[in-house]
Enzyme design. Structure first.
Site, PDB file in Angstrom:
ATOM      1  CB  CYS A  48      -0.908  -0.015   1.222  1.00 10.76           C
ATOM      2  SG  CYS A  48      -1.950   1.456   1.353  1.00 10.76           S
ATOM      3  CB  CYS A 100      -4.039   3.092   5.790  1.00  7.45           C
ATOM      4  SG  CYS A 100      -3.842   2.889   4.015  1.00  7.45           S
ATOM      5  CB  CYS A 120      -9.362  -4.448 -11.524  1.00  2.51           C
ATOM      6  SG  CYS A 120      -9.040  -3.511 -12.984  1.00  2.51           S
TER       7      CYS A 120
END
Length: 135
Positions: A48, A100, A120
């Site tokens: 991330c 998060c 996706c």
């Protein structure tokens, strides 16, 4: 925003580029075939961009032909959370970073074996962590 990482929108804006903020905090979607990881074939773990949480392994990445990085399963089953998304006049499942709350993209039931799923994901929501760091 996730309870696991309490930060203000101003803190997110200072941590992310304007483009990353738009896609991960405002739910934007990259134009197809524009993201830096669409054609990426390097091994590693996609994390991330907001919190560094491991999200997808390069071993689960495949060319879906859609113009976005696509994966058939998350790195760990509890790394992401899914939510109903009925925007744009269609029912979809939104995928977010569980740590998060960053918007990552969507999951569809048209992927390859073994899961039959296609995650996706916006390239801007990811960093590729090689075995020796970020690429």
């Amino acid at each position: 925003m996730s309870e696991n990482m309490p930060t203000t929108e101003d803190e997110w804006r200072s941590r992310l580029t304007p483009e990353q903020f738009h896609f991960t905090r405002e739910g934007g979607t990259e134009a197809p075939f524009t993201g830096k990881y669409v054609e990426m074939k390097e091994p590693g773990v996609y994390v991330c961009v907001g919190c560094g949480e491991p999200l997808f392994d390069s071993d689960t990445k495949f060319d879906s032909g859609t113009g976005w990085p696509s994966f058939f399963q998350p790195h760990e089953s509890d790394a992401i959370e899914e939510r109903s998304d009925n925007t744009l006049g269609m029912g979809r499942i939104e995928v977010n970073c569980k740590k998060c709350g960053a918007h990552l993209g969507h999951v569809f039931p048209d992927g390859p074996a073994p899961t039959g799923l296609r995650y996706c994901i916006n390239s801007c929501a990811l960093n590729l962590r090689a075995r020796d760091g970020i690429t």
